[in-house]
Design a protein around this motif. Structure first.
Motif, PDB file in Angstrom:
ATOM      1  N   LYS A 116      -1.789 -14.062   7.881  1.00  7.21           N
ATOM      2  CA  LYS A 116      -1.441 -13.051   8.857  1.00  7.21           C
ATOM      3  C   LYS A 116      -2.126 -11.793   8.786  1.00  7.21           C
ATOM      4  O   LYS A 116      -2.150 -11.338   7.739  1.00  7.21           O
ATOM      5  CB  LYS A 116       0.307 -12.920   9.126  1.00  7.21           C
ATOM      6  N   PRO A 117      -2.687 -11.300   9.803  1.00  2.00           N
ATOM      7  CA  PRO A 117      -3.442 -10.377   9.594  1.00  2.00           C
ATOM      8  C   PRO A 117      -3.107  -9.029   8.763  1.00  2.00           C
ATOM      9  O   PRO A 117      -1.856  -8.721   8.911  1.00  2.00           O
ATOM     10  CB  PRO A 117      -4.085  -9.944  11.004  1.00  2.00           C
ATOM     11  N   GLY A 118      -3.966  -8.622   7.740  1.00  2.00           N
ATOM     12  CA  GLY A 118      -3.156  -7.416   7.144  1.00  2.00           C
ATOM     13  C   GLY A 118      -2.312  -7.493   5.948  1.00  2.00           C
ATOM     14  O   GLY A 118      -2.198  -6.604   5.091  1.00  2.00           O
ATOM     15  N   PRO A 171       8.213  -7.717   4.063  1.00  2.00           N
ATOM     16  CA  PRO A 171       7.144  -8.524   4.929  1.00  2.00           C
ATOM     17  C   PRO A 171       5.601  -8.350   4.151  1.00  2.00           C
ATOM     18  O   PRO A 171       4.886  -9.506   4.212  1.00  2.00           O
ATOM     19  CB  PRO A 171       6.989  -7.809   6.357  1.00  2.00           C
ATOM     20  N   LEU A 172       5.387  -7.314   3.691  1.00  2.00           N
ATOM     21  CA  LEU A 172       4.061  -7.181   2.947  1.00  2.00           C
ATOM     22  C   LEU A 172       4.028  -7.981   1.544  1.00  2.00           C
ATOM     23  O   LEU A 172       2.832  -8.339   1.255  1.00  2.00           O
ATOM     24  CB  LEU A 172       3.931  -5.568   2.862  1.00  2.00           C
ATOM     25  N   ALA A 220       1.485   2.845   3.392  1.00  2.00           N
ATOM     26  CA  ALA A 220       2.186   2.294   4.335  1.00  2.00           C
ATOM     27  C   ALA A 220       3.795   2.881   4.119  1.00  2.00           C
ATOM     28  O   ALA A 220       4.319   2.968   4.815  1.00  2.00           O
ATOM     29  CB  ALA A 220       2.130   0.852   4.307  1.00  2.00           C
ATOM     30  N   PRO A 229       0.767  -1.130  -0.084  1.00  2.00           N
ATOM     31  CA  PRO A 229       0.039   0.095  -0.230  1.00  2.00           C
ATOM     32  C   PRO A 229       0.746   1.258   0.056  1.00  2.00           C
ATOM     33  O   PRO A 229       1.661   1.252   0.888  1.00  2.00           O
ATOM     34  CB  PRO A 229      -0.832  -0.150   1.243  1.00  2.00           C
ATOM     35  N   GLY A 271      11.700  -3.625   6.742  1.00  2.00           N
ATOM     36  CA  GLY A 271      10.390  -3.537   7.981  1.00  2.00           C
ATOM     37  C   GLY A 271       9.098  -3.488   7.414  1.00  2.00           C
ATOM     38  O   GLY A 271       8.165  -3.759   7.869  1.00  2.00           O
ATOM     39  N   VAL A 272       8.909  -3.075   6.081  1.00  2.00           N
ATOM     40  CA  VAL A 272       7.834  -2.723   5.577  1.00  2.00           C
ATOM     41  C   VAL A 272       7.489  -3.460   4.230  1.00  2.00           C
ATOM     42  O   VAL A 272       6.422  -4.414   4.156  1.00  2.00           O
ATOM     43  CB  VAL A 272       7.477  -1.397   5.418  1.00  2.00           C
TER      44      VAL A 272
END
Ligand SMILES: Nc1ncnc2c1ncn2[C@@H]1O[C@H](COP(=O)(O)OP(=O)(O)OP(=O)(O)O)[C@@H](O)[C@H]1O
Ligand SMILES: [Mg+2]
Lengths: 386, 312
Positions: free
Chosen positions: A381-383, A305-306, A284, A281, A301-302
């Motif tokens: 995993k949520p989100g 993982p996403l 984010a 996103p 970190g972002v």
């Protein structure tokens, strides 16, 4: 209670009826290369057992055609597969004349149809149960355990494929390990190179189209042609780079096979990394910069993982593809299960072909299940961007 | 202090922020208002260098903001982005803890801060801390976004439409909290909003933007009395002027000596709300109480009417 008909069940029942009553259950050959003679269930199994199997199939047909509870169907499918696995072993002992080491007994179309039909029932039930990823992997482990137990118990020793195995057990494990090393090694190399390359393509837009196009073109080169193309450069390296030959780098053999698999693997890894990172996103990313993350911290970190579930999907594609493709390596002396497949074709010995093909399919199947489970876990995993 | 010196941002041929200069005094709240696309967000993002200006410079406490790496600058400046920008893969607690973690705070201090902020924004730490952003309502997400911006106790706080998704009750509460935080920490706040009521209530100074330019930068009273252009006047809403004037001050400032009957009004309430209360109660005066409940005096209809009149 009104009885309802299961649509898929009708198709499966037809398969079962044909497989049990019309198609041959086993095939008998006087030696490994003569054409085989068909044996029906009643002929292939000791008296009583054959009739029992027919009765079992008929009961199964009724249970499958009707809308029975999913759990019943699952248990039925699993039990039936186990019964078939044990009986085909028994039929080998029953059909082989005593003291005869040349005769071969192998499963015939009826056995395969029955197995396929019950596997469908099982798969359908599993899909309906929507098992958790852990449960699916546990089930896979249980099935693998059951197969291992059958193999070790000697129940299948009379079957032709195991006779082929028996006469080349050592080579089998050698080629198995070469197969796995080829498939996993090229995957690891492709991940090591493809992930950073994908990240680079994501960050530097100018590179993206070019890199992806080149990788796309590589994908379209047939494997044999790619092997041919690799002979010259690898041969040159072997001659001119000190120590290269000592590490097994030559124009033919494992090196070009490894390189070819590696090249084929790059596209899915790079493309999925790019797609995954692009799917992070914007908000984010913006917030990550806005609160003072460095580019590196934002990446690890972002963004990664996403993007992870999408990248993992790419790795799954590569792994399954490589396990299959590694078979081709045998063509240029690269080893692997393909060795048996091509030897078998050369000798018109189908059993030998199967000795190479069956483990390859099983391996690819298991890898797909495990990685699907991993992908689902990571995107659950949520989100997480799915 | 933030000194913005003839800053310009162009994307290709379009000038998004056009030669803007303004000085933001320390420990004040500056509210930027203006139509959509007028460059508010861009101007704000040049302060923490999420957007690099085409020309001009920005000084923070006398230092050019380009003197240190962008990420270090941004760790010192809280930023609540438009939307909320929470990290979907991290819990609410982890989201709020992001900057303190980057700054290497001790775990116990981080935990305490997360708890404090969640409580401040009316979110039960035990219930909300472990949740993921998608398990929150839009308004809750927005509050967490603001909490995250506040976590490292920054001297400067940039807020881009922070209360847009909040219902009136929670919004009023969030505004009071923001004022309290600002007083307590002496934070310099730059806030973008489309809500003029909010602007007049919070602002020490208001900047009105139109097509990339600042058309007026003044204290709220000044802007009401002397709108610089027709655009400013329309934005304020001519018919709303007396009420805007009342929303600037609190009842405390309008309290007179004397007694009154009826339900008491808190001194922190805006004069506009006090006027509503008086009209609704049908009374000429109501008692005023301090935060601790002590009687301070009364507020009267006539007193408020005087204050709502055009200042001379
Ligand atoms: N990266 C960019 N590239 C090109 N144009 C941009 C970019 N960012 C913003 N703009 C343009 O700059 C103008 C101002 O944008 P900005 O986000 O600052 O507006 P805003 O005042 O915050 O609006 P809103 O109230 O809708 O949030 C808009 O017309 C927008 O399209
Ligand atoms: Mg904006």
């Amino acid at each position: 209670m009104r009885l309802k008909i299961d649509k898929l069940g009708v198709v499966i029942a037809a398969l079962l009826a044909y497989g049990a009553f019309l198609a041959p259950f086993a095939q008998f050959r006087a030696n490994r290369i003569v054409p085989g003679e068909a044996r029906s269930i009643l002929e292939a199994l000791p008296a009583g057992l054959g009739a029992a199997l027919l009765a079992f199939v008929m009961i199964s047909i009724i249970l499958i055609v009707l809308k029975t509870p999913t759990i019943v169907r699952l248990v039925l499918g699993l039990v039936a597969l186990l019964v078939l696995a044990v009986l085909i072993g028994l039929s080998a002992g029953h059909l082989t004349p005593p003291e005869n080491t040349y005769a071969r007994v192998s499963p015939a179309s009826g056995f395969w149809l029955l197995s396929f039909a019950f596997a469908l029932v099982t798969a359908d039930a599993l899909a309906r149960l929507k098992l958790s990823p852990f449960a699916r992997v546990a089930l896979l482990a249980a099935v693998a355990g059951a197969i291992a137990a059958l193999l070790m118990s000697g129940a299948w020793d009379g079957l032709s494929i195991l006779k082929e195995y028996g006469s080349r057990a050592e080579t089998f494990w050698l080629e198995a390990s070469r197969h796995v090393v080829l498939a996993l090694g090229s995957l690891a190399a492709a991940t090591l190179v493809g992930l950073p390359l994908g990240i680079l393509c994501h960050r530097v837009e100018a590179l993206r189209a070019g890199v992806l196009n080149v990788l796309n073109i590589i994908q379209t080169i047939p494997s044999i042609a790619l092997f041919g193309l690799l002979i010259a450069p690898l041969g040159w390296i072997a001659l001119h780079v000190p120590g290269a030959q000592a590490h097994g780098i030559r124009g033919i053999g494992a090196a070009p096979a490894f390189v070819a698999l590696f090249l084929y693997s790059l596209l899915p890894v790079v493309a999925n990394t790019v797609v995954g990172l692009a799917g992070v996103p914007r908000d984010a990313n913006d917030a990550a910069r806005g609160i003072g993350m460095t580019d590196r911290q934002r990446l690890f970190g972002v963004e990664l993982p996403l993007a992870f579930p999408v990248i993992l999907t790419g790795i799954r594609i590569v792994l399954v593809q490589n396990i299959g493709l590694a078979t081709i390596a045998a063509l240029i002396g690269g080893g692997g299960f393909g060795v048996f497949v091509f030897q078998g074709i050369g000798q018109t010995a189908m059993d030998l072909v199967l000795l190479g093909a069956v483990p390859t399919v099983a391996l690819a199947f298991a890898a797909a299940i495990v990685l699907d489970a991993a992908t689902e876990l990571s995107s659950n995993k949520p989100g997480r961007a799915a | 202090m933030i000194e913005i010196d003839s800053i310009t941002k162009r994307y290709g041929d379009t000038t998004v922020v056009d030669n803007v200069s303004m000085t933001i005094a320390p420990r004040t709240i500056t509210v930027i208002v203006g139509t959509s696309g007028s460059g508010k967000t861009t101007l704000m993002r040049m302060i923490n260098r999420l957007v690099e200006p085409t020309s001009g410079k920005i000084l923070i406490d006398g230092e050019p903001n380009s003197a240190i790496p962008g990420y270090e600058l941004r760790r010192r400046i809280g930023y609540a982005i438009q939307g909320h920008g929470l990290f979907p893969h991290r819990t609410v607690g982890e989201n709020i803890a992001t900057v303190p973690t980057l700054l290497g705070w001790e775990k116990s201090r981080i935990d305490a801060k997360v708890k404090e902020l969640l409580t401040l924004f009316q979110l039960d730490p035990a219930a909300f801390g472990p949740r993921y952003p998608h398990e929150l309502s839009g308004g809750q997400q927005q509050r967490v976004g603001v909490a995250r911006a506040l976590a490292a106790e920054p001297n400067i706080l940039l807020m881009d439409e922070p209360f847009g998704a909040l219902d009136p009750v929670i919004r009023a509460k969030a505004q009071e909290d923001l004022l309290a935080i600002q007083k307590h920490f002496g934070t310099t706040i730059v806030l973008v909003t489309h809500d003029m009521e909010e602007a007049f209530h919070l602002a020490d100074k208001i900047a009105v933007m139109d097509k990339g330019r600042i058309v007026q930068y003044a204290a709220p009273e000044e802007m009401l009395v002397n709108p610089a252009t027709d655009f400013v006047e329309t934005l304020i809403g001519a018919g709303e002027r007396p009420f805007r004037l009342l929303s600037i001050g609190s009842v405390g400032e309008a309290t007179e000596a004397g007694e009154a009957e009826g339900e008491a009004i808190a001194a922190a309430t805006s004069q506009r709300d006090a006027l509503s209360a008086l009209l609704w109660a049908g009374r000429d005066a109501l008692p005023v109480v301090g935060a601790d409940g002590t009687r301070l005096g009364r507020v009267t209809l006539a007193g408020l009417a005087r204050r709502a009149a055009r200042p001379q």
